[in-house]
Design an enzyme around this catalytic site. Structure first.
Site, short mmCIF file in Angstrom:
data_model
loop_
_atom_site.label_atom_id
_atom_site.label_comp_id
_atom_site.label_asym_id
_atom_site.label_seq_id
_atom_site.Cartn_x
_atom_site.Cartn_y
_atom_site.Cartn_z
N SER A 61 1.80 -23.09 43.27
CA SER A 61 1.00 -21.91 42.98
C SER A 61 0.91 -21.00 44.22
O SER A 61 1.93 -20.52 44.69
CB SER A 61 -0.37 -22.37 42.46
OG SER A 61 -1.09 -21.29 41.95
N ASP A 78 2.39 -20.86 31.01
CA ASP A 78 1.60 -20.52 32.21
C ASP A 78 0.88 -19.19 31.99
O ASP A 78 1.53 -18.15 31.82
CB ASP A 78 2.56 -20.44 33.42
CG ASP A 78 1.82 -20.33 34.74
OD1 ASP A 78 0.68 -19.83 34.75
OD2 ASP A 78 2.39 -20.73 35.76
N HIS A 107 0.04 -23.80 33.88
CA HIS A 107 0.10 -23.57 35.33
C HIS A 107 -0.04 -24.89 36.10
O HIS A 107 0.46 -25.01 37.21
CB HIS A 107 -0.99 -22.59 35.75
CG HIS A 107 -0.77 -22.02 37.12
ND1 HIS A 107 0.25 -21.13 37.41
CD2 HIS A 107 -1.42 -22.23 38.29
CE1 HIS A 107 0.20 -20.81 38.70
NE2 HIS A 107 -0.79 -21.48 39.25
C1 MLT Z 1 -1.68 -16.47 43.92
O1 MLT Z 1 -2.72 -15.87 44.13
O2 MLT Z 1 -0.92 -16.85 44.81
C2 MLT Z 1 -1.35 -16.73 42.49
O3 MLT Z 1 -2.12 -15.91 41.66
C3 MLT Z 1 -1.56 -18.16 42.14
C4 MLT Z 1 -2.96 -18.61 42.37
O4 MLT Z 1 -3.28 -18.99 43.48
O5 MLT Z 1 -3.76 -18.60 41.43
#
Ligand code: MLT
Length: 216
Positions: A106, A156, A187
């Protein structure tokens, strides 16, 4: 936990010279302990280097600032990607490591993608779990020969399929050997992520010059 360097981090020494060191990069709200079990599971015997993101969002560590979900402060992405690449160089000297393969989830996968595009020399390759395009105007990077596994989730809600496909295209365009798989999940991580990543890392280790030396 070690604080002697520029990031709070954990380091576990490797036990196998043919196993590539992993740079573990957690998601939003994680920390340096988060991905150690995943790293041990997918790359037994690899050295593990796991920093904690320095940006706090409502008290939750991240690797760069965002304006809202999926909308990034790109100046911060750039500065933080360089800062992370500098930390990797420091840690390699301190711990005597080869260039690591990033294993990011992520937000951690997004900073790994940014580091690949901005500082390709910092990483030997990457496993990007639920990554998206980190920079709208990325410089032309030379990623020739870098192996990259991108695992996306079909359901996701954070990473649109088009965005993940665009990231895979950007990395392949830069010359990386990209394997992009879309898993039947959201996700969060699934057992399929663990199995696919383990198999990919095993192949990488088998193809590394160290294992060739050992075999020969
Ligand atoms: C981010 O902010 O890098 C992406 O939206 C993934 C997350 O951290 O939720």
């Amino acid at each position: 936990m070690t604080q002697a360097q520029s990031f709070i981090h954990r380091f576990e020494p490797g036990r196998r010279p043919d196993a590539p060191p992993l740079l573990l990069l957690h998601g939003t709200g994680g920390d340096e302990a988060d991905l150690l079990p995943l790293g041990r599971a997918v790359a037994p015997g690899s050295a593990l280097l796991s920093p904690r993101g320095k940006v706090l969002e409502a008290g939750m560590p991240r690797f760069f600032r965002r304006l809202r979900e999926g909308v990034f402060d790109e100046a911060d992405v750039q500065a933080r990607a360089h800062e992370l690449a500098d930390f990797v160089a420091e840690a390699r000297a301190v711990y005597g490591l080869m260039a690591p393969v990033a294993l990011g989830f992520s937000n951690g996968a997004n900073i790994a993608a940014a580091a690949l595009l901005l500082r390709p020399e910092a990483l030997a390759g990457a496993v990007l779990l639920r990554a998206m395009v980190p920079l709208s105007d990325a410089p032309a990077a030379d990623l020739r020969g870098k192996p990259i596994l991108l695992l996306s989730g079909r359901m996701d809600p954070i990473v649109p399929a088009e965005n993940a496909a665009r990231l895979a295209g950007m990395l392949a365009e830069a010359g990386a050997a990209v394997q992009h798989q879309i898993l039947p999940t959201g996700h969060g991580l699934s057992q399929a992520d663990v199995a696919t990543t383990s198999a990919w890392i095993r192949e990488l280790a088998a193809a590394s010059p160290d294992s060739a030396r050992q075999a020969g």
